[in-house]
Structures are given as structure tokens and as C-alpha cells.
Design a protein around this motif. Structure first.
Motif, PDB file in Angstrom:
ATOM      1  N   HIS A  96       1.009  -1.445   0.387  1.00 19.25           N
ATOM      2  CA  HIS A  96       0.124   0.100  -0.186  1.00 19.25           C
ATOM      3  C   HIS A  96       1.127   1.391   0.288  1.00 19.25           C
ATOM      4  O   HIS A  96       2.431   1.492  -0.221  1.00 19.25           O
ATOM      5  CB  HIS A  96      -0.607   0.300   1.126  1.00 19.25           C
ATOM      6  N   LEU A  97       0.208   2.426  -0.315  1.00 19.19           N
ATOM      7  CA  LEU A  97       0.728   3.534  -0.567  1.00 19.19           C
ATOM      8  C   LEU A  97       0.462   4.573   0.453  1.00 19.19           C
ATOM      9  O   LEU A  97      -1.201   4.415   1.148  1.00 19.19           O
ATOM     10  CB  LEU A  97       0.692   4.471  -2.039  1.00 19.19           C
ATOM     11  N   SER A  98       1.511   5.369   1.441  1.00 22.31           N
ATOM     12  CA  SER A  98       0.898   5.926   2.402  1.00 22.31           C
ATOM     13  C   SER A  98       1.482   7.243   2.092  1.00 22.31           C
ATOM     14  O   SER A  98       2.765   7.602   2.135  1.00 22.31           O
ATOM     15  CB  SER A  98       1.218   5.354   3.969  1.00 22.31           C
ATOM     16  N   ASP A  99       1.393   8.058   3.047  1.00 20.16           N
ATOM     17  CA  ASP A  99       1.438  10.069   2.747  1.00 20.16           C
ATOM     18  C   ASP A  99       1.671  10.105   4.809  1.00 20.16           C
ATOM     19  O   ASP A  99       1.405   9.174   5.254  1.00 20.16           O
ATOM     20  CB  ASP A  99       0.834  11.151   2.319  1.00 20.16           C
ATOM     21  N   ASP A 100       1.265  11.408   5.086  1.00 22.79           N
ATOM     22  CA  ASP A 100       1.725  11.771   5.960  1.00 22.79           C
ATOM     23  C   ASP A 100       0.270  11.564   7.054  1.00 22.79           C
ATOM     24  O   ASP A 100      -0.271  11.519   7.854  1.00 22.79           O
ATOM     25  CB  ASP A 100       1.996  13.428   6.543  1.00 22.79           C
ATOM     26  N   ILE A 101      -1.054  11.676   6.184  1.00 22.51           N
ATOM     27  CA  ILE A 101      -1.914  11.044   6.809  1.00 22.51           C
ATOM     28  C   ILE A 101      -2.162   9.626   6.846  1.00 22.51           C
ATOM     29  O   ILE A 101      -2.960   9.584   7.982  1.00 22.51           O
ATOM     30  CB  ILE A 101      -2.389  12.247   6.038  1.00 22.51           C
ATOM     31  N   SER A 102      -2.730   8.814   5.843  1.00 26.22           N
ATOM     32  CA  SER A 102      -2.663   8.030   6.342  1.00 26.22           C
ATOM     33  C   SER A 102      -2.437   6.910   4.653  1.00 26.22           C
ATOM     34  O   SER A 102      -1.959   7.300   3.645  1.00 26.22           O
ATOM     35  CB  SER A 102      -4.326   7.812   6.447  1.00 26.22           C
ATOM     36  N   SER A 103      -2.780   5.355   4.943  1.00 28.49           N
ATOM     37  CA  SER A 103      -2.907   5.019   3.625  1.00 28.49           C
ATOM     38  C   SER A 103      -3.426   5.404   2.267  1.00 28.49           C
ATOM     39  O   SER A 103      -5.036   6.253   2.471  1.00 28.49           O
ATOM     40  CB  SER A 103      -3.230   3.518   3.709  1.00 28.49           C
ATOM     41  N   PHE A 104      -3.384   5.347   1.257  1.00 22.73           N
ATOM     42  CA  PHE A 104      -4.816   5.813   0.131  1.00 22.73           C
ATOM     43  C   PHE A 104      -4.750   4.497  -0.899  1.00 22.73           C
ATOM     44  O   PHE A 104      -4.883   5.405  -1.968  1.00 22.73           O
ATOM     45  CB  PHE A 104      -3.742   7.276   0.094  1.00 22.73           C
ATOM     46  N   GLY A 105      -3.637   4.184  -1.323  1.00 22.96           N
ATOM     47  CA  GLY A 105      -2.957   3.294  -3.087  1.00 22.96           C
ATOM     48  C   GLY A 105      -3.193   1.872  -2.531  1.00 22.96           C
ATOM     49  O   GLY A 105      -2.148   1.762  -1.422  1.00 22.96           O
ATOM     50  N   SER A 106      -3.383   1.054  -3.064  1.00 23.35           N
ATOM     51  CA  SER A 106      -3.279   0.075  -3.079  1.00 23.35           C
ATOM     52  C   SER A 106      -2.704  -0.569  -4.661  1.00 23.35           C
ATOM     53  O   SER A 106      -3.780  -0.163  -5.716  1.00 23.35           O
ATOM     54  CB  SER A 106      -3.263  -1.128  -2.494  1.00 23.35           C
ATOM     55  N   PRO A 107      -2.286  -2.141  -4.992  1.00 27.91           N
ATOM     56  CA  PRO A 107      -2.525  -3.360  -6.235  1.00 27.91           C
ATOM     57  C   PRO A 107      -4.276  -3.125  -6.423  1.00 27.91           C
ATOM     58  O   PRO A 107      -4.613  -3.823  -7.198  1.00 27.91           O
ATOM     59  CB  PRO A 107      -1.626  -3.662  -6.484  1.00 27.91           C
ATOM     60  N   PHE A 108      -4.839  -3.294  -4.973  1.00 26.03           N
ATOM     61  CA  PHE A 108      -5.773  -4.057  -4.735  1.00 26.03           C
ATOM     62  C   PHE A 108      -7.324  -2.682  -4.711  1.00 26.03           C
ATOM     63  O   PHE A 108      -7.913  -3.374  -6.220  1.00 26.03           O
ATOM     64  CB  PHE A 108      -6.231  -4.717  -3.741  1.00 26.03           C
ATOM     65  N   VAL A 109      -7.625  -1.827  -4.200  1.00 24.42           N
ATOM     66  CA  VAL A 109      -8.434  -1.049  -4.717  1.00 24.42           C
ATOM     67  C   VAL A 109      -7.791   0.541  -4.011  1.00 24.42           C
ATOM     68  O   VAL A 109      -6.965   0.093  -3.262  1.00 24.42           O
ATOM     69  CB  VAL A 109      -9.716  -1.118  -3.949  1.00 24.42           C
ATOM     70  N   ASP A 110      -8.065   1.551  -4.601  1.00 21.90           N
ATOM     71  CA  ASP A 110      -7.932   3.235  -4.425  1.00 21.90           C
ATOM     72  C   ASP A 110      -8.616   3.906  -3.221  1.00 21.90           C
ATOM     73  O   ASP A 110      -9.339   3.864  -3.360  1.00 21.90           O
ATOM     74  CB  ASP A 110      -7.243   3.725  -5.331  1.00 21.90           C
ATOM     75  N   SER A 111      -8.008   4.594  -2.790  1.00 22.14           N
ATOM     76  CA  SER A 111      -8.789   5.343  -1.823  1.00 22.14           C
ATOM     77  C   SER A 111      -9.759   6.814  -2.370  1.00 22.14           C
ATOM     78  O   SER A 111      -9.608   6.965  -3.773  1.00 22.14           O
ATOM     79  CB  SER A 111      -7.827   6.034  -0.316  1.00 22.14           C
ATOM     80  N   THR A 112     -11.041   7.035  -1.631  1.00 30.14           N
ATOM     81  CA  THR A 112     -11.764   8.406  -2.258  1.00 30.14           C
ATOM     82  C   THR A 112     -10.750   9.728  -1.612  1.00 30.14           C
ATOM     83  O   THR A 112     -10.787  10.499  -2.626  1.00 30.14           O
ATOM     84  CB  THR A 112     -13.094   8.565  -1.175  1.00 30.14           C
ATOM     85  N   ARG A 113     -10.122   9.436  -0.583  1.00 32.27           N
ATOM     86  CA  ARG A 113      -9.161  10.603  -0.525  1.00 32.27           C
ATOM     87  C   ARG A 113      -8.387  11.337  -1.818  1.00 32.27           C
ATOM     88  O   ARG A 113      -8.583  12.385  -1.188  1.00 32.27           O
ATOM     89  CB  ARG A 113      -8.679  10.353   0.988  1.00 32.27           C
ATOM     90  N   THR A 114      -7.825  10.471  -2.138  1.00 35.53           N
ATOM     91  CA  THR A 114      -6.733  10.676  -3.273  1.00 35.53           C
ATOM     92  C   THR A 114      -6.956  11.357  -4.457  1.00 35.53           C
ATOM     93  O   THR A 114      -6.852  10.984  -5.519  1.00 35.53           O
ATOM     94  CB  THR A 114      -5.514  10.220  -2.540  1.00 35.53           C
ATOM     95  N   SER A 115      -8.367  10.579  -5.175  1.00 36.98           N
ATOM     96  CA  SER A 115      -9.022  10.244  -6.147  1.00 36.98           C
ATOM     97  C   SER A 115      -9.117  11.707  -7.209  1.00 36.98           C
ATOM     98  O   SER A 115      -8.924  12.479  -6.948  1.00 36.98           O
ATOM     99  CB  SER A 115     -10.412   9.765  -6.023  1.00 36.98           C
ATOM    100  N   VAL A 116      -8.742  11.187  -7.953  1.00 35.15           N
ATOM    101  CA  VAL A 116      -8.792  12.404  -9.367  1.00 35.15           C
ATOM    102  C   VAL A 116      -9.703  13.198 -10.060  1.00 35.15           C
ATOM    103  O   VAL A 116     -10.967  11.794  -9.915  1.00 35.15           O
ATOM    104  CB  VAL A 116      -7.657  11.425 -10.749  1.00 35.15           C
ATOM    105  N   THR A 117     -10.317  13.884 -10.352  1.00 31.57           N
ATOM    106  CA  THR A 117     -11.662  14.315 -10.080  1.00 31.57           C
ATOM    107  C   THR A 117     -11.195  15.625 -11.653  1.00 31.57           C
ATOM    108  O   THR A 117     -10.293  15.667 -11.904  1.00 31.57           O
ATOM    109  CB  THR A 117     -11.979  15.351  -9.174  1.00 31.57           C
TER     110      THR A 117
END
Length: 232
Positions: free
Chosen positions: A154-175
Motif C-alpha cells: 500500500h501507499l501512504s503519506d503523512d495522513i494515512s494509506s491512500f492507494g494499493s494494487p487492490f483498490v484506491d481510496s476516495t481521499r486522493t481520487s482524481v477529479t
């Protein structure tokens, strides 16, 4: 911003590689008919290809399932995203067009049979680390539920996890408001660095041909486990 492969993950899977495309000044919009048609046609071609084969017959899918097990996760419960897309297509449940970034992300994932995620850089805080998730890691995902990242890359930044090869988060989604993005390619471990960079670069060039802007392509691996993204 630094992007780093965690040393613990590298110790478990020394051959793991992630392709990185850093996009700047892109425009995300409704996909042109050409892209929508190409995505639909490719899905139809895959449907016929899957008529006489299993999704798990693709070597790239086999590799990610093997890696899943090596890391302690169950690939039948938490399928890598490329496998999940292909299983939908095998059932003739085709993926609808969304916008240029998502459509291209899905197209590349189906084309190369690998998990890929795209993230809005403005919504990422601090450096990014790719590591093996624990029971404390997880997030609200684009699949509409909370997803544990235990034993999953999984990928994480200073806040929390946000991405993975399983499913991605709503927090960092592209709009449609996204102008700078991070595109992460979860490369099969058997690929060498040259092949991995070629794949990542080719996808980046196609992406910017549709969305404008600029791209810089990288691969993080055992020999170069971190990179610094130029934010200028």
C-alpha cells in the motif's frame, strides 16, 4: 516530494518494482469518443479472448497472485485490481467511461494486465512510502467500503494509506479539478528495470497526448529505492 520503497518490503520481495509517472498541468475531462470507443472495443476483444481461457492464465495475473500469497494475503478474497477488471469483462460486465484519467488508467491496466492507480498530488501530504500493510492500515475505498491493507502493498503519506494494487481510496481520487497527478504502475516482479521503464514511459506519453501537460517517468526498485519528484 519523495517516493520511497520501504526496506522491509524490499527484504521480502527484492524484485518488486513500481513505475511512477508524475504529471503536471494536465486537464481531466470527459473522455473523447475515440477513447471511449477504444476502451469499449478493447474490452470486447478481451471478452472473446477469455472465452477459452481463465483470467489466471495471463502470466502477469499469475505473478501478482503469487506475490499476494508471498506477502500473506488471500488473492481470492482481495484480488489485485487488474484481475478484478478482467473477471468483470469475462462476465461481459463492461467498464463504463468515467473521465480521461480513469479511462486511461483502466485501459493501461487491461492492456498490460497489471494493477495501476492514479492519485491527485494536491491531496497527498508529505512524502509517499510504499510498504506492506498492517492491521492498522486501511481506508475508505472507491469500492464503497472500508478496506484493510493488512499484508497488502500500500501507499501512504503523512495522513494515512491512500492507494494499493487492490483498490484506491476516495481521499486522493482524481477529479476534473486535478492538474497534477501521481500514476503508479505495480509492475510484475519478473520485469527488469529497462522493460518496466519502457512500459511506464509509453503509458505516460499516451496519457499526456490525451490530457495535455507534462510527464516524468521513473521506476523505483532495489537498486534505486527512492526518487524525488520535481515539484517545479
Amino acid at each position: 516530494m519523495k517516493f520511497e520503497l520501504n526496506s522491509t518490503l524490499l527484504n521480502i520481495v527484492p524484485t518488486i518494482k513500481l513505475g511512477i509517472n508524475h504529471y503536471t498541468r494536465i486537464t481531466v475531462s470527459e473522455s473523447p469518443q475515440m477513447l471511449q470507443g477504444r476502451l469499449r472495443l478493447f474490452q470486447e476483444q478481451l471478452f472473446f479472448d477469455l472465452d477459452d481461457k481463465l483470467v489466471t492464465d495471463y502470466p502477469e495475473i499469475k505473478e501478482w497472485r503469487k506475490l499476494w500469497k508471498q506477502l500473506g494475503a488471500d488473492p481470492n478474497r482481495y484480488r489485485p485490481s487488474a484481475e478484478a477488471l478482467l473477471r468483470r469483462i469475462k462476465k461481459q460486465s463492461y467498464i463504463d467511461s468515467y473521465h480521461t484519467a480513469v479511462d486511461l488508467n483502466n485501459f493501461f491496466s487491461l492492456q498490460h494486465k497489471i494493477p495501476i492507480g492514479i492519485y491527485d498530488l494536491e491531496l497527498i501530504t508529505g512524502d509517499v512510502v510504499a510498504s506492506l500493510g498492517t492491521e492498522n492500515d486501511g481506508y475508505a475505498g472507491l469500492n464503497g467500503r472500508f478496506n484493510s491493507m493488512k499484508n497488502i502493498v500500500h501507499l501512504s503519506d503523512d495522513i494515512s494509506s491512500f492507494g494499493s494494487p487492490f483498490v484506491d481510496s476516495t481521499r486522493t481520487s482524481v477529479t476534473s479539478s486535478t492538474t497534477d497527478a501521481l500514476h503508479v504502475f505495480y509492475i510484475p516482479p519478473s520485469f527488469d528495470v529497462k522493460k518496466s521503464l519502457e512500459l511506464t514511459t509509453a503509458c505516460g506519453n499516451m496519457f499526456t497526448s490525451m490530457s495535455g501537460g507534462d510527464v516524468r517517468s521513473y521506476v523505483v526498485h532495489e537498486g534505486q529505492s527512492s526518487i524525488v519528484l520535481d515539484e517545479d
